[in-house]
Write an enzyme that holds these catalytic residues in place. Sequence first.
Site, PDB file in Angstrom:
ATOM      1  N   LYS A  86     -11.057  -0.609   6.770  1.00  0.00           N
ATOM      2  CA  LYS A  86      -9.799  -0.403   7.483  1.00  0.00           C
ATOM      3  C   LYS A  86     -10.118   0.158   8.871  1.00  0.00           C
ATOM      4  CE  LYS A  86      -6.026   2.981   7.455  1.00  0.00           C
ATOM      5  NZ  LYS A  86      -5.360   4.034   6.667  1.00  0.00           N
ATOM      6  N   GLU A 128       0.857  -1.190   0.000  1.00  0.00           N
ATOM      7  CA  GLU A 128       0.000   0.000   0.000  1.00  0.00           C
ATOM      8  C   GLU A 128       0.895   1.242   0.000  1.00  0.00           C
ATOM      9  OE1 GLU A 128      -2.656   2.516   3.160  1.00  0.00           O
ATOM     10  OE2 GLU A 128      -2.794   0.323   3.304  1.00  0.00           O
ATOM     11  N   THR A 160      -3.771   6.539   1.898  1.00  0.00           N
ATOM     12  CA  THR A 160      -3.919   7.967   2.207  1.00  0.00           C
ATOM     13  C   THR A 160      -4.559   8.702   1.026  1.00  0.00           C
ATOM     14  OG1 THR A 160      -1.818   7.727   3.401  1.00  0.00           O
ATOM     15  CG2 THR A 160      -2.814   9.907   3.382  1.00  0.00           C
TER      16      THR A 160
END
Length: 215
Positions: free
Chosen positions: A131, A42, A71
């Site tokens: 998440k 990621e 992000t």
Amino acid sequence: MSENILNKIEKEKLVAVIRGKDDLDAYEISKKVIEGGIKIIELTFSTPYVENTIERLSKENIEGVLVGAGTVLDDITARIAIMKGAKFIVSPHLDVEISKVCNRYKVPYLPGCATITEIVKALESGVELVKLFPGDLLGPNFIKNVKGPIPYAKMMPSGGVSIDNMDKWLESGAFALGIGSALTKNVKELGYESVKIETEKFYKKYIEVIDKSKS
């Protein structure tokens, strides 16, 4: 395609969350993480020019490696990441517009959620894997508590996952584990090879936990 990506994440379990000083730094860290045994990468947009790293790693098409973007704060960034080759999108918050873009391109969206309400809203927007963020504040028991009323919720903690507690997260029912700064803690002093060493420690511990659960 989305289902295949989620199956891959569930099978591999460990997701390396990579933040670098720039795109080249992120690339070097990623390569060492892959060498160390973690295949789900990621790459976070807190890294300047990280879209270049996403594109470069995606084009290398390393066997077994899955490249995603983290992000991601808005739908425009999500689309950029997808066009560069990202196979999944992660954000620190829940954004319905990002969810729409990801659904449009059949790319899994993993929004950061910290409450039951946020998780339910995420599921309603088409999200299949949430998440849990920040994981260190929520703790493994949060997953158990959520799975009481929502047993089908799939959750991946990020932030606060360590070698010492990864067994507790997995035992609580975590779908996967996001591992970040623990992999790069020695880069300044020892260089990129330290990333491979720390990654190998996590991977070895994960195998031990899995073997123990089977016995």
